[in-house]
Design a protein around this motif. Sequence first.
Motif, short mmCIF file in Angstrom:
data_model
loop_
_atom_site.label_atom_id
_atom_site.label_comp_id
_atom_site.label_asym_id
_atom_site.label_seq_id
_atom_site.Cartn_x
_atom_site.Cartn_y
_atom_site.Cartn_z
N GLU A 125 0.93 -1.10 0.07
CA GLU A 125 -0.14 -0.23 0.09
C GLU A 125 0.75 1.16 -0.07
OE1 GLU A 125 -3.31 2.16 2.76
OE2 GLU A 125 -2.58 0.12 3.15
N LEU A 126 0.59 2.25 -0.92
CA LEU A 126 1.23 3.37 -0.74
C LEU A 126 0.39 4.31 0.08
CD1 LEU A 126 3.65 5.18 -2.03
CD2 LEU A 126 2.35 5.80 -4.00
N LYS A 127 1.16 4.92 1.06
CA LYS A 127 0.27 5.88 2.02
C LYS A 127 0.89 7.36 1.95
CE LYS A 127 -0.29 2.36 5.39
NZ LYS A 127 -0.17 1.79 6.75
N ALA A 149 2.61 4.86 -7.87
CA ALA A 149 1.66 3.59 -7.36
C ALA A 149 1.86 2.37 -8.85
CB ALA A 149 0.20 3.92 -7.00
N TYR A 164 -3.55 1.88 -3.48
CA TYR A 164 -3.73 2.94 -2.23
C TYR A 164 -5.25 3.02 -2.05
CZ TYR A 164 -3.86 6.06 -6.25
OH TYR A 164 -4.19 6.64 -7.63
N THR A 165 -5.81 3.73 -0.84
CA THR A 165 -6.90 3.82 -0.64
C THR A 165 -7.65 5.08 -1.17
OG1 THR A 165 -6.91 5.10 1.49
CG2 THR A 165 -6.61 2.45 1.55
N THR A 174 -6.61 7.99 0.78
CA THR A 174 -5.53 8.39 0.32
C THR A 174 -5.46 9.44 -0.59
OG1 THR A 174 -4.13 6.50 1.27
CG2 THR A 174 -2.87 7.80 -0.26
N HIS A 175 -6.12 8.84 -1.71
CA HIS A 175 -6.33 9.64 -2.96
C HIS A 175 -6.91 10.91 -2.77
CE1 HIS A 175 -7.14 10.78 -7.17
NE2 HIS A 175 -8.31 11.02 -6.81
#
Length: 185
Positions: free
Chosen positions: A85-87, A138, A145-146, A149-150
């Motif tokens: 996951e990219l945070k 990403a 990602y969520t 987050t976006h």
Amino acid sequence: MSNTQNSSFSLLNQKEIDSLIGFLSEQKNSLDSDVLSQKSIDKLIKLISSDSDRIITDVFDPFAHVDNSVLATLGFREDVSQLCELKFSVNETTDYIILTAYNTVTNKELVITPNLINANDTTDWGCSISPVFFNRIAKVFSFKYTQQTHDAVCNCFAKHTYGDANHKIPEIYLPVNEKLLECLI
């Protein structure tokens, strides 16, 4: 090529063709031999014939040289089958953004910096990053990602670019829906 032509307009008028030929003639010594390859011509036709207001941002890919195997080399992820996951967060002291990859299999975290993508770059992103660029990072590293987050990336970008976190972001700075959906968890 027939699927890109639209009978209601020509792709280039004579003045545009003359300008293009003039430019290419002037630049012929500095241009590679593959400038007018079929792939380049197809990209040009796609750009010109698009009926969308969007600028095609994937024609020239700044990440073409980035290999996502760098994460395996760093011992962060064995292969792309491990969900990462990219945070996104903001350093309260510097107001600079921090991008962190989280490996959901190993629970490892890795700070993603500009110099991870380009060795000659800096260690800091700055105060904001465009949503399309965040999405591209990403995609290159096969991160997800969520929506939250976006939204945070969009709000930060709008705040620093337009002075208001709720300002409508022009489409050029947003990933197309297909690319966004590919990266959402």
